[in-house]
Design an enzyme around this catalytic site. Structure first.
Site, mmCIF file in Angstrom:
data_model
loop_
_atom_site.group_PDB
_atom_site.id
_atom_site.type_symbol
_atom_site.label_atom_id
_atom_site.label_comp_id
_atom_site.label_asym_id
_atom_site.label_seq_id
_atom_site.Cartn_x
_atom_site.Cartn_y
_atom_site.Cartn_z
ATOM 1 N N THR A 271 0.833 -1.197 0.000
ATOM 2 C CA THR A 271 0.000 0.000 0.000
ATOM 3 C C THR A 271 0.868 1.248 0.000
ATOM 4 O OG1 THR A 271 -0.077 0.359 2.408
ATOM 5 C CG2 THR A 271 -1.634 -1.231 1.476
ATOM 6 N N ASP A 272 0.337 2.313 -0.549
ATOM 7 C CA ASP A 272 0.959 3.604 -0.295
ATOM 8 C C ASP A 272 0.803 3.890 1.196
ATOM 9 O OD1 ASP A 272 2.208 6.042 -0.653
ATOM 10 O OD2 ASP A 272 1.046 6.559 -2.426
#
Length: 734
Positions: A271-272
């Site tokens: 994920t960012d």
């Protein structure tokens, strides 16, 4: 320090000593540290020994050490956008958008190979020092292959521009250089980000829903990602935003159906940073009620690594029946596979990358490469004949807020070192003995001077050449939270150079008649119409890295010929563009924009002159599945050596399927001595002639195509600005 605080440190040091001894003895047979076993068996053995809590602790970016298993702490978060970033001394190459302006995939491979050498050397040193903090690992969250669809996006500087083909070939080369070519080990682990359809607005990224057609998705936004997956990129980072109502880090369409099932992606998805919090935060996507639901949704969608702490809720998600332990094992296995490929569980002497010495860091070889890249990245936008300058004029006046600015060289996601060369330093080092160099910043970066006293007019009139270094820095454009002078969270919603800088340029120009050369820094297109009218020459330098000052100086004084080309269109104004929030490609980029831009894609001037001739096809009529070969001769018709960037564009003469006005399909940088010629050959394949229909499907079109070989986008605007636009030929497909 009392005994109670010393005892845990002693225990940990003893564990490290035992772990090292364990490695050096090549591990016990049947252990997950036995390098003779297949990776899948080693992963299974390790999973069997880990508790559920230990498994979850390894699925966040700051993964804890597991002392009883001899596993050291590891932080997955590291950056290498244009050099190893945020980790101390490193070679600083031009920002990514500047590297894209070289149009040279081989150069980018050499750059990323140098970066990964330095990364390994830094990692080896950090391990010896017992430093396991963020930015010491081998998993680098780069390259950014999002499409720079709108010049207002402040993070567009991190990309390779607006074209999916150019982005794909440059990104793939960068990945190959980062990951190395060893049959067993990765040198570093690269990451394709941000997946997908992510290019602003920066301020809304935590809640934004990008609406995009299937045609635009497969014609523009996805091709570069697909090419990086085909190049075996080790990881993919999902973006903050939603795409067509599905949150990217919980998208069954993007992650499961497309990335894993259709493209057969074999690495891990991360994920960012903080993206899972957006699933349930008050200002966010509203797809989950809490962190437990968010963690479960991401895990079930194929996410293995959470940059953040939301995955700490996986234990509760398991207890609530939202996930199974096998779901955790499946995703953790992918992460562990990356760590095995990096050699983190093997005896150090087995991995040749552990032998890379610290002497490679910002070595002369790498500094020379940074200089070469900076020279090849800079784009000459205007020259009325004033360049190249003589280096023995009596007086040079170097002015502007970015003339002595280090920030004007860096962009974002940068490293540091002690030998960064500013424009002022580069220019003054090239000026002949007996000549004078005067310097003044003249004005601030983004606001009028408080003190009204200004000696600039008199100094400019006395100078034989005025060199004004102006534009942007990372304080005005960049990522949310980093651009401290930006009123738009790093975006560039006004498109203009700060007005105080323009006012100062007019003062320097005056009515004295002395030459005015402007160097522009920045990572995005900006309104240069007035600059173009005022200046005798305009050089766009991007954020050129540690050797930027020397590179610019050598171009100004004619030691090298400029050869960079624009990887993104410069509109005349924002009025020529659709709304920023509109993700339709209609009216955007050189492929779909019908209005005349200020500077077109692929544009750039040289001191040399090139002529195109002999354009022909081996077969001018082909069947759909056939290839043909294009031949073209390029001659340097000047008395100056130079590099030409030969660009191959294809345009379909088609009414049945809406298609781009032009599409870049091949590119090659060539060096030609004065008077030298070279015959180029390009294979025209059915893949090049395919089109994307409204359903996002690739189809073979039956009809005619125009094929252009040129030194810029082959439009009248390029010709009017003095670019080499080459020749075109018709090809019929039946």
């Amino acid at each position: 320090m009392n005994f109670l605080s010393v005892k845990p440190l002693f225990h940990w040091a003893l564990t490290l000593l035992l772990t090292t001894s364990f490695f050096l003895s090549h591990a016990q047979e049947g252990s997950f540290k036995d390098p003779k076993l297949p990776a899948e068996d080693r992963i299974a053995l390790l999973l069997d020994q880990m508790t559920l809590e230990e498994k979850i602790s390894q699925m966040v970016n700051s993964s804890k050490g597991i002392e009883r298993l001899g596993i050291l702490p590891y932080d997955w978060w590291n950056e290498a956008l244009h050099g190893v970033g945020r980790s101390g001394n490193a070679t600083i190459f031009p920002q990514a958008i500047g590297m894209a302006a070289t149009f040279d995939k081989n150069l980018l491979y050499r750059v990323s190979t140098a970066i990964s050498d330095e990364a390994r050397a830094m990692f080896n040193a950090s391990q010896k020092a017992g430093n396991y903090r963020r930015y010491t690992g081998l998993s680098f969250w780069t390259p950014n292959v999002n499409i720079f669809r709108d010049p207002r996006w402040g993070r567009g500087q991190e990309t390779y521009g607006e074209d999916p083909f150019l982005t794909g070939i440059l990104g793939a080369s960068f990945v190959k250089g980062l990951q190395g070519d060893h049959p067993t080990y990765l040198k570093t682990a690269a990451c394709a980000k941000h997946f997908a359809v992510h290019s602003g607005p920066e301020k809304l990224r935590h809640e934004f829903n990008a609406k995009v057609s299937q045609k635009d998705l497969y014609e523009t936004y996805l091709p570069a990602f697909e090419q990086l997956v085909a190049s075996n990129v080790e990881s993919v980072m999902c973006a903050y935003n939603r795409v067509n109502d599905e949150v990217c880090c919980g998208s069954n369409t993007l992650l499961t159906e497309l990335l894993i099932d259709k493209w057969n992606f074999q690495g891990h998805i991360l994920t960012d940073c903080g993206a899972l919090t957006d699933f349930y935060s008050e200002i966010g996507h509203g797809v989950a009620s809490n962190s437990t639901q968010a963690a479960a949704l991401a895990l079930k969608s194929g996410v293995s690594l959470n940059c953040g702490n939301t995955f700490s809720s996986l234990l509760e998600a398991l207890e609530l029946g939202l996930i199974k332990e096998s779901d955790i094992d499946d995703q953790l296995s992918k992460l562990l596979k990356t760590r095995f490929k990096l050699g983190l569980f093997d005896p150090p002497e087995m991995n040749p990358y552990n032998k890379i010495p610290s002497e490679v860091i910002d070595s002369k070889k790498h500094r020379d490469l940074a200089y070469e890249t900076a020279v090849k990245s800079m784009v000459l936008l205007k020259n009325n004949g004033v360049l190249p300058l003589k280096n023995n004029l009596q007086r040079y006046y170097v002015v502007g807020p970015n003339a002595a600015s280090i920030d004007a060289l860096l962009g974002n996601y940068f490293g540091v070192n002690s030998q960064i060369v500013t424009f002022l330093e580069g220019i003054s080092s090239r000026v002949a003995l007996g000549s004078q160099v005067q310097y003044s910043p003249g004005t601030t970066l983004d606001r009028p001077n408080i003190n009204p006293a200004d000696w600039s007019t008199g100094e400019a009139a006395e100078a034989d050449a005025n060199i004004v270094v102006m534009g942007l820095t990372r304080h005005i454009e960049g990522e949310e939270g980093e651009s401290i002078s930006s009123p738009y969270s790093g975006d560039r919603l006004d498109y203009n150079i700060p007005q105080n800088q323009m006012d100062y340029l007019k003062k320097i120009k005056g009515d004295h008649g002395k030459p005015v050369i402007v160097i522009i820094t920045g990572g995005c297109p900006m309104n240069l119409s007035e600059v173009h009218d005022i200046a005798d020459a305009v050089l766009f330098a991007w954020y050129p890295g540690e050797e930027g000052g020397n590179a610019a100086a050598d171009i100004l004084f004619g030691h090298v010929s400029p050869s960079g080309r624009l990887p993104i269109t410069f509109p005349k104004s924002l009025d020529q563009l659709p709304a920023y929030e509109d993700y339709s490609m209609k009216g955007r980029t050189y492929r779909y924009m019908t209005q005349e831009p200020m500077y077109p894609f692929g544009y750039g001037l040289s001191y040399a002159k090139f002529m195109y001739s002999g354009l022909k096809l081996s077969k001018e009529k082909i069947r759909k599945k056939e290839n043909t070969t294009l031949y073209c001769t390029v001659k340097n018709s000047s008395e100056v050596d130079g590099d030409e960037i030969v660009q191959l564009y294809i345009s379909a003469n088609n009414k049945d399927i809406e298609s781009p006005l032009f599409s870049l399909k091949a590119v090659e940088r060539i060096s030609l001595k004065a008077g030298e010629s070279k015959t180029m050959t390009f294979d025209i394949s059915p893949e090049m002639l395919s089109l994307i229909n409204e359903n996002g499907e690739k189809v073979q079109y039956k009809g005619s195509f125009q094929i252009f070989a040129s030194g810029s986008l082959p439009t009248e605007r390029s010709r009017n600005l003095g670019a080499e636009i080459g020749l075109n030929i018709k090809l019929d497909v039946n």
